[in-house]
Structures are given as C-alpha cells and as structure tokens.
Design a protein around this motif. Structure first.
Motif, PDB file in Angstrom:
ATOM      1  N   ALA A 162       0.758  -1.494  -0.019  1.00  5.94           N
ATOM      2  CA  ALA A 162       0.283  -0.420  -0.288  1.00  5.94           C
ATOM      3  C   ALA A 162       0.949   1.290   0.059  1.00  5.94           C
ATOM      4  O   ALA A 162      -0.060   2.460   0.881  1.00  5.94           O
ATOM      5  N   THR A 163       1.487   1.267  -0.578  1.00  5.42           N
ATOM      6  CA  THR A 163       2.834   2.692  -0.504  1.00  5.42           C
ATOM      7  C   THR A 163       2.436   3.177  -1.744  1.00  5.42           C
ATOM      8  O   THR A 163       2.087   3.224  -2.567  1.00  5.42           O
ATOM      9  N   PRO A 164       2.217   4.452  -1.156  1.00  6.36           N
ATOM     10  CA  PRO A 164       1.636   5.439  -1.970  1.00  6.36           C
ATOM     11  C   PRO A 164       1.880   6.245  -2.748  1.00  6.36           C
ATOM     12  O   PRO A 164       1.387   5.836  -4.488  1.00  6.36           O
ATOM     13  N   GLU A 165       2.871   5.819  -2.759  1.00  4.79           N
ATOM     14  CA  GLU A 165       4.286   6.171  -4.686  1.00  4.79           C
ATOM     15  C   GLU A 165       3.836   5.224  -6.132  1.00  4.79           C
ATOM     16  O   GLU A 165       3.730   4.914  -6.864  1.00  4.79           O
ATOM     17  N   ILE A 166       3.166   3.867  -4.867  1.00  6.00           N
ATOM     18  CA  ILE A 166       2.591   2.368  -5.660  1.00  6.00           C
ATOM     19  C   ILE A 166       1.628   2.103  -6.375  1.00  6.00           C
ATOM     20  O   ILE A 166       0.951   1.859  -7.488  1.00  6.00           O
ATOM     21  N   PHE A 167       0.950   2.532  -4.613  1.00  5.58           N
ATOM     22  CA  PHE A 167      -0.655   1.916  -5.037  1.00  5.58           C
ATOM     23  C   PHE A 167      -1.460   2.947  -5.663  1.00  5.58           C
ATOM     24  O   PHE A 167      -2.688   3.424  -6.551  1.00  5.58           O
ATOM     25  N   GLY A 168      -0.539   4.306  -5.128  1.00  7.79           N
ATOM     26  CA  GLY A 168      -1.854   5.810  -5.284  1.00  7.79           C
ATOM     27  C   GLY A 168      -1.943   5.621  -6.855  1.00  7.79           C
ATOM     28  O   GLY A 168      -2.755   6.179  -7.251  1.00  7.79           O
ATOM     29  N   ALA A 202      -9.242  11.923  -2.480  1.00  6.36           N
ATOM     30  CA  ALA A 202      -8.813  11.922  -1.350  1.00  6.36           C
ATOM     31  C   ALA A 202      -7.187  12.390  -1.056  1.00  6.36           C
ATOM     32  O   ALA A 202      -6.888  12.544  -0.035  1.00  6.36           O
ATOM     33  N   LEU A 203      -6.903  12.101  -1.726  1.00  5.17           N
ATOM     34  CA  LEU A 203      -4.735  12.262  -1.589  1.00  5.17           C
ATOM     35  C   LEU A 203      -4.496  13.565  -1.228  1.00  5.17           C
ATOM     36  O   LEU A 203      -3.780  14.129  -0.761  1.00  5.17           O
ATOM     37  N   ALA A 204      -5.746  14.052  -2.201  1.00  2.00           N
ATOM     38  CA  ALA A 204      -5.114  15.183  -1.756  1.00  2.00           C
ATOM     39  C   ALA A 204      -5.455  16.215  -0.207  1.00  2.00           C
ATOM     40  O   ALA A 204      -4.788  16.983   0.145  1.00  2.00           O
ATOM     41  N   LEU A 205      -7.285  15.711  -0.032  1.00  2.80           N
ATOM     42  CA  LEU A 205      -7.550  16.265   1.437  1.00  2.80           C
ATOM     43  C   LEU A 205      -6.326  15.616   2.061  1.00  2.80           C
ATOM     44  O   LEU A 205      -5.723  16.123   3.122  1.00  2.80           O
ATOM     45  N   THR A 206      -5.873  14.995   1.714  1.00  2.00           N
ATOM     46  CA  THR A 206      -4.749  13.935   2.434  1.00  2.00           C
ATOM     47  C   THR A 206      -3.259  15.105   1.749  1.00  2.00           C
ATOM     48  O   THR A 206      -2.663  15.422   3.908  1.00  2.00           O
ATOM     49  N   GLU A 207      -3.480  15.321   1.616  1.00  2.00           N
ATOM     50  CA  GLU A 207      -1.867  16.210   1.530  1.00  2.00           C
ATOM     51  C   GLU A 207      -2.180  17.867   2.360  1.00  2.00           C
ATOM     52  O   GLU A 207      -1.335  18.168   3.077  1.00  2.00           O
ATOM     53  N   VAL A 208      -3.014  18.139   1.753  1.00  2.00           N
ATOM     54  CA  VAL A 208      -3.665  19.529   2.582  1.00  2.00           C
ATOM     55  C   VAL A 208      -4.101  19.185   4.603  1.00  2.00           C
ATOM     56  O   VAL A 208      -3.135  20.088   4.836  1.00  2.00           O
ATOM     57  N   ALA A 209      -4.131  17.782   4.756  1.00  2.66           N
ATOM     58  CA  ALA A 209      -4.583  17.948   6.660  1.00  2.66           C
ATOM     59  C   ALA A 209      -3.028  17.590   6.421  1.00  2.66           C
ATOM     60  O   ALA A 209      -3.130  18.701   7.973  1.00  2.66           O
ATOM     61  N   LYS A 210      -2.050  17.259   5.886  1.00  2.00           N
ATOM     62  CA  LYS A 210      -0.474  16.917   6.430  1.00  2.00           C
ATOM     63  C   LYS A 210       0.336  18.338   6.537  1.00  2.00           C
ATOM     64  O   LYS A 210       0.591  18.847   7.589  1.00  2.00           O
ATOM     65  N   LYS A 211      -0.185  19.321   6.107  1.00  2.00           N
ATOM     66  CA  LYS A 211       0.722  20.208   6.016  1.00  2.00           C
ATOM     67  C   LYS A 211      -0.041  21.292   6.641  1.00  2.00           C
ATOM     68  O   LYS A 211       0.211  21.585   7.836  1.00  2.00           O
ATOM     69  N   SER A 244       2.200  12.836  10.077  1.00  5.25           N
ATOM     70  CA  SER A 244       2.542  11.637  10.783  1.00  5.25           C
ATOM     71  C   SER A 244       0.256  11.846  10.155  1.00  5.25           C
ATOM     72  O   SER A 244      -0.066  10.634   9.561  1.00  5.25           O
ATOM     73  N   TYR A 245      -0.260  12.999  10.713  1.00  7.23           N
ATOM     74  CA  TYR A 245      -1.769  12.668   9.889  1.00  7.23           C
ATOM     75  C   TYR A 245      -1.984  13.367   8.926  1.00  7.23           C
ATOM     76  O   TYR A 245      -1.573  14.081   8.730  1.00  7.23           O
ATOM     77  N   PRO A 246      -3.432  12.582   7.736  1.00  9.43           N
ATOM     78  CA  PRO A 246      -3.691  11.218   7.928  1.00  9.43           C
ATOM     79  C   PRO A 246      -2.717  10.181   7.553  1.00  9.43           C
ATOM     80  O   PRO A 246      -1.332  10.771   6.927  1.00  9.43           O
ATOM     81  N   SER A 247      -2.551   9.003   7.919  1.00  9.87           N
ATOM     82  CA  SER A 247      -1.664   7.843   7.144  1.00  9.87           C
ATOM     83  C   SER A 247      -2.191   8.100   5.749  1.00  9.87           C
ATOM     84  O   SER A 247      -3.256   8.125   5.487  1.00  9.87           O
ATOM     85  N   GLY A 248      -0.881   8.549   4.680  1.00 12.28           N
ATOM     86  CA  GLY A 248      -0.623   7.664   3.225  1.00 12.28           C
ATOM     87  C   GLY A 248      -1.079   7.035   3.008  1.00 12.28           C
ATOM     88  O   GLY A 248      -2.002   6.565   1.993  1.00 12.28           O
ATOM     89  N   HIS A 249      -0.741   5.758   3.135  1.00 13.91           N
ATOM     90  CA  HIS A 249      -1.215   4.679   3.119  1.00 13.91           C
ATOM     91  C   HIS A 249      -2.442   4.190   3.231  1.00 13.91           C
ATOM     92  O   HIS A 249      -2.970   3.443   2.603  1.00 13.91           O
ATOM     93  N   THR A 250      -2.961   4.122   4.510  1.00 11.04           N
ATOM     94  CA  THR A 250      -4.459   4.171   4.843  1.00 11.04           C
ATOM     95  C   THR A 250      -5.176   5.061   4.157  1.00 11.04           C
ATOM     96  O   THR A 250      -6.098   4.685   3.461  1.00 11.04           O
ATOM     97  N   THR A 251      -4.365   6.054   3.346  1.00 14.78           N
ATOM     98  CA  THR A 251      -5.525   6.617   2.932  1.00 14.78           C
ATOM     99  C   THR A 251      -5.809   6.268   1.155  1.00 14.78           C
ATOM    100  O   THR A 251      -6.855   5.370   0.596  1.00 14.78           O
ATOM    101  N   VAL A 252      -4.699   6.089   0.654  1.00 15.73           N
ATOM    102  CA  VAL A 252      -5.008   5.228  -0.598  1.00 15.73           C
ATOM    103  C   VAL A 252      -5.659   3.644  -0.733  1.00 15.73           C
ATOM    104  O   VAL A 252      -6.384   3.860  -2.105  1.00 15.73           O
ATOM    105  N   ALA A 253      -5.740   3.050  -0.054  1.00 20.83           N
ATOM    106  CA  ALA A 253      -6.199   2.277   0.455  1.00 20.83           C
ATOM    107  C   ALA A 253      -7.594   1.950   0.614  1.00 20.83           C
ATOM    108  O   ALA A 253      -8.932   1.529  -0.192  1.00 20.83           O
ATOM    109  N   ALA A 254      -7.907   2.708   1.573  1.00 15.68           N
ATOM    110  CA  ALA A 254      -9.365   3.188   1.996  1.00 15.68           C
ATOM    111  C   ALA A 254      -9.784   3.238   0.702  1.00 15.68           C
ATOM    112  O   ALA A 254     -11.421   2.664   0.547  1.00 15.68           O
ATOM    113  N   VAL A 255      -9.649   4.278   0.155  1.00 21.05           N
ATOM    114  CA  VAL A 255     -10.333   5.140  -1.186  1.00 21.05           C
ATOM    115  C   VAL A 255     -10.510   4.577  -2.671  1.00 21.05           C
ATOM    116  O   VAL A 255     -11.318   4.362  -2.952  1.00 21.05           O
TER     117      VAL A 255
END
Length: 213
Positions: free
Chosen positions: A61-67, A97-106, A127-138
């Motif tokens: 589930a690495t974001p750079e691969i699974f994303g 979802a990926l955009a939301l996660t990146e904005v939240a991280k910042k 750390s917040y939120p988890s990128g790995h979990t985001t790509v798997a969940a979305v």
C-alpha cells in the motif's frame, strides 16, 4: 431535501470532521493516549509473524506505488470496458482523497511517533493522516462506488475493505502512525466518495452525467 444535497452535506461534514480530528489529535491528553496505544503494541503485541505480515501489507500500500494504481490504473480499466462515468468518478474520488490527505498533513503538521517505536522507516511528511491508509481506503470506496450489482459491492466491501483495515492496522502496529492517523485517512476516503456521489446526482450536472453514460 434532495438526496444529492444530503450526500454532499455528508461529504463536507466528513471533511470538516477529518480536519477537526487532526487538530484534536495534537491536544495533550489525546496525543498521550495515542502514544500509549503505540507503546503498548510495541511492548506487548509484536511477533515475528505479525511483523512480517504487517511489513508486507504496508509495502503493497505504499502511496507512491498503490496511489497511481488507484488513480490511473483503475480508471483505465473502466474506460476499457466503456464505463466513462465510472472512470471519471474513480479518478475524482481517488484524486480528491489524496489531495485532502496532503492538505491535512500540511495544516495539522503532526509529528511521527518516536523512532524507537518504528519497525519501518517513516516516509516523508507529517503523521496525520496516514497516506498508506488513504490509498487503501479510497481504493475500496472507489470499487464499491462502481460495482454494478449488490453481490459485487459486497465482494468489494469484504476484500478491498478488509485490505484497507489491514493496512490501517499495520501502520499502527509498525509504529509509523498513531490510531487517529489511520482513522483520519479513512474519513478522507469516505469524504471524497460522498462528495463525488453527491455531485453526480446534482440536477446541474445531469446532462454531463448522461453524456458520460
């Protein structure tokens, strides 16, 4: 109130909940509780088998691969089956979802758990939120959205949803994230899916939806 409006409001509310949860996660008592969960797992619940499985699931589930698989690969497959509307919905949901996660991280800027607790090197970013979990969940949300029958929807929920839960658990188990990090990631995926579904059913967008169909 129209169902599209309710769905949109639900999606926006989920976005707000995700950001609020992120800022709450940094509050002293909550942050200490999050840390205690990670410390308890590190001291009491780790085994060689669970570690191997968690590392494997997390690596997949690495974001750079699974994303890119979720963002581009799945829409291309749908386009090959002439499902243009479904392809657009998946692209927008995953991208959102990926955009939301990146904005939240910042914006939240939560530090990672202490290095002593981690079994894998943390990737870059907060750390917040988890990128790995985001790509798997979305990915699970997207599959459920485009499933054409109840049976396929149930299958996507069990298999892809189960994978998302496994990824979330692995991130906490490995000490790379706190429990609230993975919960926030799941909220990000649900928010993106709700907003896209709500937009699809808006009267103003129905002509475009008909053309894509």
């Amino acid at each position: 109130m129209a169902s599209s409006t309710i769905t949109l409001i639900t999606g926006v509310a989920t976005v707000l909940a995700m950001f609020v949860l992120g800022f709450i996660a940094k509050v002293g008592p909550v942050a200490r509780l999050d840390l205690k969960v990670d410390e308890h797992i590190a001291l009491n619940d780790r085994s060689s088998l669970l570690t191997t499985l968690s590392k494997a699931v997390s690596t997949v589930a690495t974001p750079e691969i699974f994303g890119p698989v979720a963002l581009v690969g799945l829409p291309l497959i749908l386009l090959a089956f002439r499902r243009k509307l479904a392809a657009v919905m998946v692209f927008c949901t995953v991208g959102g979802a990926l955009a939301l996660t990146e904005v939240a991280k910042k914006l939240v800027g939560e530090p990672r758990p202490p290095a002593a607790l981690r079994l894998m090197a943390a990737d870059s970013g907060a750390s917040y939120p988890s990128g790995h979990t985001t790509v798997a969940a979305v990915f699970a949300v997207a599959l459920i959205m485009v499933a054409t029958t109840l049976a396929w929807r149930f299958t996507a929920l069990i298999l892809a949803g189960g994978f998302a839960v496994a990824v979330a658990a692995s991130r906490v188990y490995l000490g790379d994230h706190y429990p609230l990090d993975v919960l926030g990631a799941m909220l990000s995926a649900l928010a993106a899916g709700s907003i896209v579904v709500g937009l699809r059913t808006l009267p103003a967008l129905r002509p475009l939806v008909r053309r894509l169909r």
